[in-house]
Design an enzyme around this catalytic site. Structure first.
Site, short mmCIF file in Angstrom:
data_model
loop_
_atom_site.label_atom_id
_atom_site.label_comp_id
_atom_site.label_asym_id
_atom_site.label_seq_id
_atom_site.Cartn_x
_atom_site.Cartn_y
_atom_site.Cartn_z
N ASP A 11 0.87 -1.18 0.00
CA ASP A 11 0.00 0.00 0.00
C ASP A 11 0.90 1.23 0.00
O ASP A 11 2.10 1.14 0.29
CB ASP A 11 -0.91 0.00 1.24
CG ASP A 11 -1.81 1.23 1.31
OD1 ASP A 11 -2.30 1.68 0.25
OD2 ASP A 11 -2.02 1.78 2.41
N SER A 12 0.31 2.38 -0.28
CA SER A 12 1.04 3.64 -0.20
C SER A 12 1.50 3.91 1.23
O SER A 12 2.27 4.83 1.46
CB SER A 12 0.14 4.78 -0.65
OG SER A 12 -0.96 4.87 0.23
N CYS A 74 -4.35 -1.13 -2.15
CA CYS A 74 -4.47 0.32 -2.32
C CYS A 74 -5.39 0.57 -3.52
O CYS A 74 -5.07 0.14 -4.64
CB CYS A 74 -3.09 0.91 -2.58
SG CYS A 74 -3.05 2.67 -2.93
N GLU A 152 -1.49 8.55 8.51
CA GLU A 152 -0.05 8.25 8.45
C GLU A 152 0.70 8.92 9.61
O GLU A 152 1.74 8.45 10.04
CB GLU A 152 0.54 8.73 7.11
CG GLU A 152 0.10 7.90 5.90
CD GLU A 152 0.70 6.50 5.88
OE1 GLU A 152 1.86 6.33 6.29
OE2 GLU A 152 -0.01 5.56 5.45
N CYS A 184 -10.88 3.63 0.00
CA CYS A 184 -9.45 3.77 0.26
C CYS A 184 -9.14 2.86 1.44
O CYS A 184 -9.89 2.83 2.42
CB CYS A 184 -9.13 5.23 0.62
SG CYS A 184 -7.46 5.49 1.28
N HIS A 186 -7.08 2.97 3.73
CA HIS A 186 -6.81 3.62 5.02
C HIS A 186 -8.11 3.84 5.81
O HIS A 186 -8.08 3.91 7.04
CB HIS A 186 -6.16 5.00 4.81
CG HIS A 186 -4.69 4.97 4.50
ND1 HIS A 186 -4.18 4.45 3.34
CD2 HIS A 186 -3.61 5.43 5.21
CE1 HIS A 186 -2.86 4.59 3.34
NE2 HIS A 186 -2.50 5.18 4.46
N1 DGL Z 1 -4.64 3.30 0.86
C1 DGL Z 1 -4.62 4.07 -0.36
C2 DGL Z 1 -5.89 3.77 -1.15
O1 DGL Z 1 -6.53 2.75 -0.92
C3 DGL Z 1 -4.36 5.49 -0.02
C4 DGL Z 1 -3.92 6.26 -1.18
C5 DGL Z 1 -3.05 7.42 -0.87
O2 DGL Z 1 -1.92 7.19 -0.45
O3 DGL Z 1 -3.48 8.53 -1.14
O4 DGL Z 1 -6.28 4.49 -2.03
#
Ligand code: DGL
Length: 262
Positions: A11-12, A74, A152, A184, A186
């Site tokens: 993931d990011s 993600c 984050e 998302c 997160h």
């Molecule tokens: N968890 C990522 C998603 O599902 C977050 C994306 C981001 O870093 O902006 O989109």
């Protein structure tokens, strides 16, 4: 390829651990390796080419670590890069997309809300899915500005977070949504906040369980499901390991969370 090789998840940042939890719960024998590219979060604000480049970097790292399958945990990376990933690598690649279909199908009000990043909402893949279901359902799309950076930074339980959420939910509530899609990975961490801020008439939907089931189905179809106890999960982050540890729960102390420059 052997059954004992790990499931590679990226993931990011830390949010995809919400998907890891579903996978770990459904497939407890599987060795899982999770990469949090927190130094580059949020992906949602980046141009498509950059999201594709970062997705390739993460996938290559997981393959170097021996992954037998890749889970793109993600939505932003999935909706912008999954086609290129699938045509460049031979391992199976599972993605995550906002659960518009179940929300649109179940909605009685025929008004649903989608909270996702700018990168997801502006992608072609999302537009195609949204078009399919928006014929007889009104889809209110809202960019979750500020949510990923706050998570984050370990601020999910802050007054600032509730303020951000109140503002983001307002246009959806005004339109009378009865389903809220978390687009998302997160955002499932914000479910307790959302439950406080939303009326009981709104049902929250995310895609975590569906991704875990899909991972199980694909591994099963290739005879790659691990059928005996394997190594403990491993987490690597190029951000702050403590934020990730807090999210996966302090009680799971046997899990390794390591800083890695990747
Ligand atoms: N968890 C990522 C998603 O599902 C977050 C994306 C981001 O870093 O902006 O989109």
């Amino acid at each position: 390829m052997s059954k004992k090789q790990p499931i590679g998840i990226f993931d990011s940042g830390v949010g995809g651990t919400s998907i890891w939890k579903e996978i770990h719960q459904l497939l407890p024998y599987e060795h899982t390796i999770y990469l949090a590219d927190s130094i580059n979060a949020p992906y949602g604000e980046k141009p498509k080419e950059e999201i594709v480049r970062l997705s390739f970097k993460n996938t290559k790292k997981l393959l170097e670590m021996g992954a037998k399958i890749i889970v793109v945990a993600c939505n932003t990376a999935t909706t912008n890069a999954i086609q290129q990933l699938r045509s460049s690598f031979t391992v199976p690649i599972i993605g995550i997309e906002p659960a518009i279909k179940p929300a649109a199908t179940k909605s009685r009000a025929k008004v649903i809300g989608i909270l996702a990043t700018k990168g997801t909402l502006s992608s072609e893949l999302f537009a195609r899915t949204s078009d399919l279901y928006s014929k007889n359902t009104k889809v209110i799309e809202v960019i979750g500005n500020g949510l990923v950076p706050a998570i984050e930074n370990g601020q999910k339980d802050s007054e600032k977070m509730d303020r951000l959420l109140r503002d983001l939910l307002q246009p959806m509530l005004q339109e009378g949504i009865d389903y809220l899609v978390l687009g998302c990975s997160h955002y499932p961490y914000l479910i307790p906040n959302l439950k406080r801020l939303l009326p009981d008439s709104v049902t929250i939907i995310d895609s975590g369980e569906a991704v875990a089931r899909q991972t199980q189905a694909v591994l099963g179809s290739q005879d790659l499901l691990c059928d005996q106890p394997n190594k403990a999960p491993e987490f690597f982050t190029n951000g702050n390991p403590q934020v990730l540890k807090n999210l996966i729960n302090a009680s799971e102390q046997t899990f390794n969370v390591t800083y890695l420059d990747f």
